[in-house]
Design a protein around this motif. Sequence first.
Motif, PDB file in Angstrom:
ATOM      1  N   VAL A  38     -59.459  36.560 -21.790  1.00  0.00           N
ATOM      2  CA  VAL A  38     -60.254  35.213 -22.738  1.00  0.00           C
ATOM      3  C   VAL A  38     -60.947  35.074 -21.639  1.00  0.00           C
ATOM      4  CG1 VAL A  38     -60.441  34.216 -24.322  1.00  0.00           C
ATOM      5  CG2 VAL A  38     -58.993  35.753 -24.445  1.00  0.00           C
ATOM      6  N   TYR A  39     -61.528  33.889 -21.983  1.00  0.00           N
ATOM      7  CA  TYR A  39     -62.895  32.784 -21.109  1.00  0.00           C
ATOM      8  C   TYR A  39     -63.505  32.644 -22.373  1.00  0.00           C
ATOM      9  CZ  TYR A  39     -62.488  35.713 -17.075  1.00  0.00           C
ATOM     10  OH  TYR A  39     -61.550  36.729 -15.876  1.00  0.00           O
ATOM     11  N   LYS A  40     -63.696  31.274 -21.800  1.00  0.00           N
ATOM     12  CA  LYS A  40     -64.446  30.054 -22.619  1.00  0.00           C
ATOM     13  C   LYS A  40     -66.136  30.454 -22.232  1.00  0.00           C
ATOM     14  CE  LYS A  40     -60.802  26.246 -21.864  1.00  0.00           C
ATOM     15  NZ  LYS A  40     -61.190  25.156 -21.569  1.00  0.00           N
ATOM     16  N   LEU A  90     -70.997  35.876 -19.934  1.00  0.00           N
ATOM     17  CA  LEU A  90     -70.975  36.354 -21.416  1.00  0.00           C
ATOM     18  C   LEU A  90     -71.648  35.180 -22.179  1.00  0.00           C
ATOM     19  CD1 LEU A  90     -68.836  39.495 -20.845  1.00  0.00           C
ATOM     20  CD2 LEU A  90     -71.089  39.499 -20.682  1.00  0.00           C
ATOM     21  N   GLU A  91     -71.716  35.428 -23.414  1.00  0.00           N
ATOM     22  CA  GLU A  91     -72.348  35.059 -24.493  1.00  0.00           C
ATOM     23  C   GLU A  91     -70.769  35.657 -25.572  1.00  0.00           C
ATOM     24  OE1 GLU A  91     -75.597  36.247 -26.979  1.00  0.00           O
ATOM     25  OE2 GLU A  91     -76.685  35.644 -24.999  1.00  0.00           O
ATOM     26  N   LYS A  92     -70.688  34.202 -26.281  1.00  0.00           N
ATOM     27  CA  LYS A  92     -69.320  34.715 -27.076  1.00  0.00           C
ATOM     28  C   LYS A  92     -69.665  35.820 -27.656  1.00  0.00           C
ATOM     29  CE  LYS A  92     -66.896  32.275 -31.035  1.00  0.00           C
ATOM     30  NZ  LYS A  92     -67.392  30.906 -32.195  1.00  0.00           N
ATOM     31  N   GLY A  93     -68.132  36.647 -27.534  1.00  0.00           N
ATOM     32  CA  GLY A  93     -67.526  37.489 -28.342  1.00  0.00           C
ATOM     33  C   GLY A  93     -66.930  38.564 -27.754  1.00  0.00           C
ATOM     34  N   GLU A  94     -66.731  39.729 -28.442  1.00  0.00           N
ATOM     35  CA  GLU A  94     -65.831  40.845 -27.701  1.00  0.00           C
ATOM     36  C   GLU A  94     -66.822  41.662 -26.533  1.00  0.00           C
ATOM     37  OE1 GLU A  94     -62.349  41.953 -30.474  1.00  0.00           O
ATOM     38  OE2 GLU A  94     -61.996  40.054 -30.557  1.00  0.00           O
ATOM     39  N   TYR A  95     -66.081  42.514 -25.770  1.00  0.00           N
ATOM     40  CA  TYR A  95     -66.483  43.076 -25.407  1.00  0.00           C
ATOM     41  C   TYR A  95     -65.163  44.225 -24.233  1.00  0.00           C
ATOM     42  CZ  TYR A  95     -69.659  39.922 -25.808  1.00  0.00           C
ATOM     43  OH  TYR A  95     -71.115  38.885 -25.019  1.00  0.00           O
ATOM     44  N   GLU A  96     -66.251  45.579 -24.616  1.00  0.00           N
ATOM     45  CA  GLU A  96     -65.330  46.296 -23.436  1.00  0.00           C
ATOM     46  C   GLU A  96     -65.714  46.704 -22.252  1.00  0.00           C
ATOM     47  OE1 GLU A  96     -64.375  49.312 -27.319  1.00  0.00           O
ATOM     48  OE2 GLU A  96     -65.913  50.105 -26.417  1.00  0.00           O
TER      49      GLU A  96
END
Length: 148
Positions: free
Chosen positions: A46-48, A115-121
């Motif tokens: 998890v990143y800011k 990366l922009e705010k969100g969830e990524y695979e």
Amino acid sequence: MKKVYFILISLILMLIGCSTNISTDPIIEEKQSDDFKLVINTDKGVYKTGETIEIESYLEYLGEEEIQLNQEPIITIIIRNKENGSIIKQVDFDNVKTTMEKGEKFSQNLVDFNLEKGEYELFVQMSPTTVGRTTYSLNTIPRILKVK
């Protein structure tokens, strides 16, 4: 009655605190097949928003003797938007060749990107390649990378 309010407020504050925590647990995913190991990892899951992300990936040969691949495999790091499946970033390894010795790695690092705010695979895949009569095709399981 005051105790009930105190407990309720304490629970709410704990839930808020837990949901805003940034995880420092790294992502490490690997797939092994016979003499090959395909790995992708980050320093945390998890990143800011705006924080620099770094990803390392490699294919390692674990066998004892030098081998000859029939063709250079295409090994690709993929970052995909979890919500809509669109590919955000796709990077091929650039140091692949047709021979490998014990312990040798083909590797690729992604550094200094956001990366922009969100969830990524996040995953890495290898195109089919043949050694002798055996064909190998490795893919890691997609892991979730979050940006809050």
